[in-house]
Enzyme design. Structure first.
Site, PDB file in Angstrom:
ATOM      1  N   GLY A 137     -20.844  -6.387  86.921  1.00  0.00           N
ATOM      2  CA  GLY A 137     -21.790  -5.378  87.391  1.00  0.00           C
ATOM      3  C   GLY A 137     -22.456  -5.671  88.717  1.00  0.00           C
ATOM      4  O   GLY A 137     -23.520  -5.128  89.015  1.00  0.00           O
ATOM      5  N   MET A 160     -12.603  -1.152  84.120  1.00  0.00           N
ATOM      6  CA  MET A 160     -11.232  -1.640  84.071  1.00  0.00           C
ATOM      7  C   MET A 160     -10.385  -0.914  83.030  1.00  0.00           C
ATOM      8  O   MET A 160      -9.492  -1.507  82.428  1.00  0.00           O
ATOM      9  CB  MET A 160     -11.217  -3.150  83.823  1.00  0.00           C
ATOM     10  CG  MET A 160     -11.975  -3.943  84.888  1.00  0.00           C
ATOM     11  SD  MET A 160     -11.555  -3.481  86.583  1.00  0.00           S
ATOM     12  CE  MET A 160     -10.300  -4.688  86.942  1.00  0.00           C
ATOM     13  N   ARG A 161     -10.660   0.369  82.829  1.00  0.00           N
ATOM     14  CA  ARG A 161      -9.852   1.120  81.877  1.00  0.00           C
ATOM     15  C   ARG A 161      -9.384   2.389  82.573  1.00  0.00           C
ATOM     16  O   ARG A 161     -10.152   3.058  83.256  1.00  0.00           O
ATOM     17  CB  ARG A 161     -10.710   1.465  80.669  1.00  0.00           C
ATOM     18  CG  ARG A 161      -9.928   2.005  79.530  1.00  0.00           C
ATOM     19  CD  ARG A 161     -10.806   2.091  78.299  1.00  0.00           C
ATOM     20  NE  ARG A 161     -10.297   3.108  77.395  1.00  0.00           N
ATOM     21  CZ  ARG A 161      -9.323   2.904  76.539  1.00  0.00           C
ATOM     22  NH1 ARG A 161      -8.755   1.718  76.458  1.00  0.00           N
ATOM     23  NH2 ARG A 161      -8.907   3.882  75.753  1.00  0.00           N
ATOM     24  N   LEU A 216      -8.509   6.087  83.196  1.00  0.00           N
ATOM     25  CA  LEU A 216      -9.108   7.334  82.706  1.00  0.00           C
ATOM     26  C   LEU A 216      -8.021   8.393  82.551  1.00  0.00           C
ATOM     27  O   LEU A 216      -7.038   8.404  83.295  1.00  0.00           O
ATOM     28  CB  LEU A 216     -10.174   7.807  83.690  1.00  0.00           C
ATOM     29  CG  LEU A 216     -11.405   6.880  83.781  1.00  0.00           C
ATOM     30  CD1 LEU A 216     -12.172   7.111  85.076  1.00  0.00           C
ATOM     31  CD2 LEU A 216     -12.314   7.077  82.564  1.00  0.00           C
ATOM     32  N   ASN A 275     -14.460   5.299  93.330  1.00  0.00           N
ATOM     33  CA  ASN A 275     -14.073   3.987  92.808  1.00  0.00           C
ATOM     34  C   ASN A 275     -14.081   2.985  93.955  1.00  0.00           C
ATOM     35  O   ASN A 275     -13.812   3.339  95.100  1.00  0.00           O
ATOM     36  CB  ASN A 275     -12.665   4.036  92.205  1.00  0.00           C
ATOM     37  CG  ASN A 275     -12.232   2.684  91.668  1.00  0.00           C
ATOM     38  OD1 ASN A 275     -12.978   2.008  90.955  1.00  0.00           O
ATOM     39  ND2 ASN A 275     -11.013   2.249  92.020  1.00  0.00           N
ATOM     40  N   HIS A 282     -12.260  -0.543  95.210  1.00  0.00           N
ATOM     41  CA  HIS A 282     -11.078  -1.369  94.969  1.00  0.00           C
ATOM     42  C   HIS A 282     -11.105  -2.547  95.934  1.00  0.00           C
ATOM     43  O   HIS A 282     -11.342  -2.368  97.136  1.00  0.00           O
ATOM     44  CB  HIS A 282      -9.813  -0.531  95.177  1.00  0.00           C
ATOM     45  CG  HIS A 282      -8.562  -1.312  94.927  1.00  0.00           C
ATOM     46  ND1 HIS A 282      -8.125  -1.633  93.654  1.00  0.00           N
ATOM     47  CD2 HIS A 282      -7.660  -1.860  95.777  1.00  0.00           C
ATOM     48  CE1 HIS A 282      -7.014  -2.348  93.736  1.00  0.00           C
ATOM     49  NE2 HIS A 282      -6.708  -2.499  95.003  1.00  0.00           N
ATOM     50  N   VAL A 284      -3.605   5.946  89.915  1.00  0.00           N
ATOM     51  CA  VAL A 284      -4.536   4.821  90.073  1.00  0.00           C
ATOM     52  C   VAL A 284      -4.502   4.259  91.506  1.00  0.00           C
ATOM     53  O   VAL A 284      -3.421   4.088  92.084  1.00  0.00           O
ATOM     54  CB  VAL A 284      -4.193   3.700  89.054  1.00  0.00           C
ATOM     55  CG1 VAL A 284      -5.030   2.458  89.301  1.00  0.00           C
ATOM     56  CG2 VAL A 284      -4.407   4.204  87.636  1.00  0.00           C
ATOM     57  N   ALA A 316     -18.635  -7.796 101.129  1.00  0.00           N
ATOM     58  CA  ALA A 316     -18.345  -6.550 101.859  1.00  0.00           C
ATOM     59  C   ALA A 316     -18.435  -5.355 100.908  1.00  0.00           C
ATOM     60  O   ALA A 316     -18.924  -4.277 101.281  1.00  0.00           O
ATOM     61  CB  ALA A 316     -16.964  -6.633 102.504  1.00  0.00           C
ATOM     62  N   GLU A 317     -17.982  -5.533  99.671  1.00  0.00           N
ATOM     63  CA  GLU A 317     -18.067  -4.444  98.686  1.00  0.00           C
ATOM     64  C   GLU A 317     -19.512  -4.004  98.497  1.00  0.00           C
ATOM     65  O   GLU A 317     -19.811  -2.816  98.404  1.00  0.00           O
ATOM     66  CB  GLU A 317     -17.498  -4.894  97.338  1.00  0.00           C
ATOM     67  CG  GLU A 317     -16.005  -5.144  97.339  1.00  0.00           C
ATOM     68  CD  GLU A 317     -15.472  -5.444  95.936  1.00  0.00           C
ATOM     69  OE1 GLU A 317     -15.804  -4.721  94.993  1.00  0.00           O
ATOM     70  OE2 GLU A 317     -14.713  -6.426  95.801  1.00  0.00           O
TER      71      GLU A 317
HETATM   72  C1  GAR Z   1     -14.955  -5.681  92.024  1.00  0.00           C
HETATM   73  O1  GAR Z   1     -14.393  -6.605  92.907  1.00  0.00           O
HETATM   74  C2  GAR Z   1     -14.233  -4.360  92.110  1.00  0.00           C
HETATM   75  O2  GAR Z   1     -13.784  -4.040  93.399  1.00  0.00           O
HETATM   76  C3  GAR Z   1     -13.064  -4.604  91.183  1.00  0.00           C
HETATM   77  O3  GAR Z   1     -13.599  -5.317  90.106  1.00  0.00           O
HETATM   78  C4  GAR Z   1     -14.702  -6.090  90.566  1.00  0.00           C
HETATM   79  C5  GAR Z   1     -15.876  -5.779  89.685  1.00  0.00           C
HETATM   80  O4  GAR Z   1     -16.938  -6.634  89.987  1.00  0.00           O
HETATM   81  N1  GAR Z   1     -12.463  -3.374  90.753  1.00  0.00           N
HETATM   82  C6  GAR Z   1     -11.182  -3.239  90.519  1.00  0.00           C
HETATM   83  O5  GAR Z   1     -10.378  -4.143  90.611  1.00  0.00           O
HETATM   84  C7  GAR Z   1     -10.774  -1.845  90.094  1.00  0.00           C
HETATM   85  N2  GAR Z   1      -9.368  -1.692  90.211  1.00  0.00           N
HETATM   86  P1  GAR Z   1     -18.411  -6.237  89.604  1.00  0.00           P
HETATM   87  O6  GAR Z   1     -18.403  -5.907  88.093  1.00  0.00           O
HETATM   88  O7  GAR Z   1     -19.220  -7.459  89.892  1.00  0.00           O
HETATM   89  O8  GAR Z   1     -18.820  -5.059  90.431  1.00  0.00           O
END
Ligand code: GAR
Length: 207
Positions: free
Chosen positions: A14, A92-93, A95, A109, A111, A146, A175-176
């Site tokens: 999260g 991670m599921r 939809l 989303n 990625h 996806v 960066a995210e």
């Molecule tokens: C993040 O790095 C996100 O980009 C990735 O899961 C991580 C979740 O971290 N998402 C995917 O790979 C989706 N395909 P978080 O729970 O700390 O945000």
């Protein structure tokens, strides 16, 4: 200001959810966080959401007999909380197409790669194996396919000679945390809109 009611779907840590909650704590941010939903009752992000005073729901797949029923329960919870936008943040599921269609243009989303490169899982290992010098993250509108929806925003990070999976992942994650609030603010303020399968920027001077 009309702040868009936004709900977040998580499955784990999260940290992106926390970045969105922190951004939305600013009164000038064009979205407010209405609800956090997790499909996993053990998700760490749930505690963090509660600490921030955000309503949470656990909607676990094991309580439903099909993907359609599971997604219908998520849809009902989103609507109960007046959600106008949905952010997938490490959800991670997969939809169902019906659910994705209902939220078309209103579901984002994040990625951990510069799409369309490195779709799917283990993106950092894939980037290191491919030998790319630039890696990063992407926020896109969710479509039935996806990791293939129209791109709203991307951030790039360098890949350094001494990087391993964990070091690269940490740099991308930073960066995210900057990119997702930016992308949500663009969508929530209608500065990025999905139109005919493309992201357009109403009001932006074409020159
Ligand atoms: C993040 O790095 C996100 O980009 C990735 O899961 C991580 C979740 O971290 N998402 C995917 O790979 C989706 N395909 P978080 O729970 O700390 O945000």
């Amino acid at each position: 200001m009309d702040r868009k009611r936004t709900s977040i779907l998580i499955s784990g840590r999260g940290s992106n959810m926390a970045a969105l909650i922190a951004a939305a704590a600013e009164p000038v941010f064009p979205a407010e966080i209405a609800l956090v939903i997790s499909n996993d009752p053990e998700a760490n992000g749930l505690k963090m959401a509660v600490q921030n005073g955000i309503p949470t729901r656990v909607i676990a797949q094991k309580d439903y007999s099909s993907r359609e029923e599971h997604d219908a329960a998520i849809d009902a919870a989103l609507r109960e909380h007046g959600s106008e936008l949905v952010c997938l943040a490490g959800y991670m599921r997969r939809l169902t197409a019906g659910f994705v269609e209902k939220w078309s243009g209103r579901m984002l989303n994040i990625h951990p790669a510069l799409l369309p490169a490195f779709k799917g899982l283990d993106t950092h290992a894939a980037a290191l194996a491919a030998g790319v010098r630039i890696h990063g993250c992407t926020v896109h509108f969710v479509t039935a396919e996806v990791d293939a929806g129209p791109i709203i925003a991307q951030a790039a990070v360098p890949v350094l000679a001494e990087d391993d999976d964990a070091r690269l992942a940490a740099r991308v994650l930073k960066a995210e945390h900057r990119l997702y609030p930016l992308a949500l603010s663009l969508v929530a303020s209608s500065r990025a809109v999905l139109r005919d399968g493309k992201v357009v920027h109403p009001g932006r001077n074409p020159g």
